[in-house]
Design a protein around this motif. Sequence first.
Motif, short mmCIF file in Angstrom:
data_model
loop_
_atom_site.label_atom_id
_atom_site.label_comp_id
_atom_site.label_asym_id
_atom_site.label_seq_id
_atom_site.Cartn_x
_atom_site.Cartn_y
_atom_site.Cartn_z
N MET A 1 27.55 -21.52 -36.10
CA MET A 1 26.86 -22.72 -35.72
C MET A 1 26.92 -23.21 -34.65
SD MET A 1 26.41 -25.91 -38.42
CE MET A 1 27.86 -26.49 -38.28
N GLY A 2 28.08 -23.18 -33.76
CA GLY A 2 28.31 -23.74 -32.52
C GLY A 2 28.59 -25.22 -32.68
N ARG A 3 28.62 -25.95 -31.67
CA ARG A 3 28.86 -27.41 -31.55
C ARG A 3 27.76 -28.09 -32.24
NH1 ARG A 3 28.35 -31.89 -27.77
NH2 ARG A 3 26.52 -30.73 -26.42
N VAL A 4 28.22 -28.99 -32.61
CA VAL A 4 27.56 -30.00 -33.34
C VAL A 4 27.35 -31.30 -32.81
CG1 VAL A 4 26.94 -31.33 -35.63
CG2 VAL A 4 27.88 -29.18 -35.71
N ILE A 5 26.12 -31.69 -32.33
CA ILE A 5 26.21 -33.15 -32.03
C ILE A 5 26.38 -34.43 -32.64
CG2 ILE A 5 24.67 -34.62 -30.27
CD1 ILE A 5 23.42 -32.23 -29.03
N THR A 6 27.17 -35.23 -32.59
CA THR A 6 27.25 -36.24 -33.29
C THR A 6 27.03 -37.44 -33.05
OG1 THR A 6 29.62 -36.25 -32.84
CG2 THR A 6 29.24 -35.21 -34.67
N MET B 1 11.79 -26.30 -28.33
CA MET B 1 12.95 -26.58 -28.70
C MET B 1 13.05 -26.80 -30.40
SD MET B 1 15.24 -30.22 -28.03
CE MET B 1 15.55 -29.83 -26.44
N ILE B 2 14.17 -26.23 -31.02
CA ILE B 2 14.45 -26.46 -32.33
C ILE B 2 15.84 -27.22 -32.41
CG2 ILE B 2 14.88 -25.22 -34.52
CD1 ILE B 2 13.34 -23.00 -33.60
N VAL B 3 15.56 -28.30 -33.43
CA VAL B 3 16.52 -29.21 -33.79
C VAL B 3 16.66 -29.07 -35.09
CG1 VAL B 3 17.61 -31.59 -33.69
CG2 VAL B 3 16.13 -30.66 -31.89
N VAL B 4 18.22 -28.65 -35.61
CA VAL B 4 18.28 -28.62 -37.14
C VAL B 4 19.53 -29.54 -37.33
CG1 VAL B 4 17.68 -26.19 -37.23
CG2 VAL B 4 20.00 -26.66 -36.50
N GLY B 5 19.63 -30.13 -38.68
CA GLY B 5 20.61 -30.89 -39.23
C GLY B 5 21.83 -29.95 -39.67
N ALA B 6 23.11 -30.36 -39.53
CA ALA B 6 24.14 -29.53 -39.58
C ALA B 6 24.15 -29.11 -41.09
CB ALA B 6 25.40 -30.42 -39.57
N SER B 7 23.83 -29.67 -42.11
CA SER B 7 23.66 -29.12 -43.32
C SER B 7 22.57 -28.40 -43.72
CB SER B 7 23.94 -30.44 -44.34
OG SER B 7 22.72 -31.27 -44.45
N ALA B 8 21.73 -28.39 -42.89
CA ALA B 8 20.38 -27.58 -43.32
C ALA B 8 20.36 -26.14 -43.02
CB ALA B 8 19.17 -28.32 -42.62
N LEU C 1 13.31 -19.61 -40.52
CA LEU C 1 12.45 -19.91 -39.12
C LEU C 1 13.21 -19.61 -37.95
CD1 LEU C 1 10.69 -23.51 -40.15
CD2 LEU C 1 9.74 -21.35 -38.92
N LEU C 2 14.45 -20.06 -38.26
CA LEU C 2 15.46 -19.76 -37.08
C LEU C 2 15.52 -18.12 -36.64
CD1 LEU C 2 18.65 -22.01 -37.72
CD2 LEU C 2 16.61 -22.35 -36.09
N ALA C 3 15.53 -17.18 -37.71
CA ALA C 3 15.54 -15.77 -37.40
C ALA C 3 14.30 -15.52 -36.82
CB ALA C 3 15.77 -15.15 -38.86
N ALA C 4 13.14 -16.18 -37.04
CA ALA C 4 11.94 -15.87 -36.56
C ALA C 4 11.62 -16.36 -35.04
CB ALA C 4 10.57 -16.26 -37.51
N CYS C 5 12.61 -17.21 -34.78
CA CYS C 5 12.28 -17.64 -33.28
C CYS C 5 13.69 -17.35 -32.37
CB CYS C 5 12.30 -19.11 -33.18
SG CYS C 5 10.69 -19.52 -34.08
N PRO C 6 14.02 -15.96 -32.49
CA PRO C 6 15.41 -15.66 -31.72
C PRO C 6 15.47 -16.08 -30.51
CG PRO C 6 14.00 -13.85 -32.00
CD PRO C 6 13.25 -14.78 -32.71
N GLU C 7 14.31 -16.30 -29.75
CA GLU C 7 14.31 -16.75 -28.18
C GLU C 7 14.81 -18.20 -28.11
OE1 GLU C 7 11.76 -15.99 -30.26
OE2 GLU C 7 9.78 -16.08 -29.20
N VAL C 8 14.62 -19.31 -29.11
CA VAL C 8 14.99 -20.35 -28.87
C VAL C 8 16.40 -20.67 -29.73
CG1 VAL C 8 14.33 -22.88 -29.55
CG2 VAL C 8 12.83 -20.91 -29.17
N ALA C 9 17.39 -21.25 -28.82
CA ALA C 9 18.69 -21.48 -29.46
C ALA C 9 18.57 -22.93 -30.05
CB ALA C 9 19.89 -21.46 -28.14
N PRO C 10 18.91 -22.97 -31.25
CA PRO C 10 18.88 -24.08 -31.83
C PRO C 10 19.89 -25.31 -31.48
CG PRO C 10 19.60 -22.77 -33.49
CD PRO C 10 19.45 -22.24 -32.22
#
Length: 270
Positions: free
Chosen positions: A1-6, A52-59, A68-77
């Motif tokens: 998941m990488g870094r989570v912005i808090t 850009m794609i923004v996701v909540g940590a628990s989502a 959706l993330l898999a369908a847009c591999p060119e966009v790092a969430p």
Amino acid sequence: MGRVITSRDNAVIKALRALVGDPREIRRQGRTVIDGPHLLESYRRRMGAPAMIVVGASAVARPEVSALLAACPEVAPLTVADGVFRELSGVATPVGILGVIDIPREPTGAVVGTCVMLDAVQDAGNVGAILRTAAAAGVADVLLGPGCAGGWTPRVLRAAQGAHFSLRLREGVELPTAVGAYPGASLAAMAGEGESIFDLNLSGDIAWIFGNEGSGIARPLADMATGRVTIPLARSTESLNVAAAAAVCLFEARRQQHLQRRKRDENDRP
């Protein structure tokens, strides 16, 4: 998941918050926010990946989000804490994914087919509902006059449920000029004034004009239309919501066009 912005003070979060809450920022940046998997998937199918794609940590683990993330591999969430995401989302119980998209360039040139013109329709829910109805009725061009809710604001986008991506939307249009230049019939939808919609031939191209929730269509604009149309209502009722009125008008026209095509097809049979 990488870094989570808090942090709510993160520069990217501040920029997103401005984009969500300020129509002027939407116009300045030429970008807007679409919230939820349905709108994101509608955009992806018709327009491609969002900027850009923004996701909540628990989502992240939710099936519709991961798909959706898999369908847009060119966009790092960009992954943010759930509390931060709720501040960015205008939904009471967000799924946890939103996208930032570039607003399509407005079309140029004259409008020649059936279209919808909105005169100072201020409620975002009404504007979005009318856009959704127009797309469902096969109308491609919608013109928003001054005083309308911003066509690309998140609230209008949510109400339209993806209709934007099959429409040609123009904002800030001087409607008297547009009506004067329109080559076909133009009908001003009025409460209790004009011919019954059920008595008119609506089989051709029409510029439909719908007005402000309280005051209706501005009189000078209504006077420019080639006709006025009203929806017969029960005696105990004064008027319809503008979005409901638009639905009745557009689908009565669609019904008539369907009947006309069916009769033509029957006449062509040997």
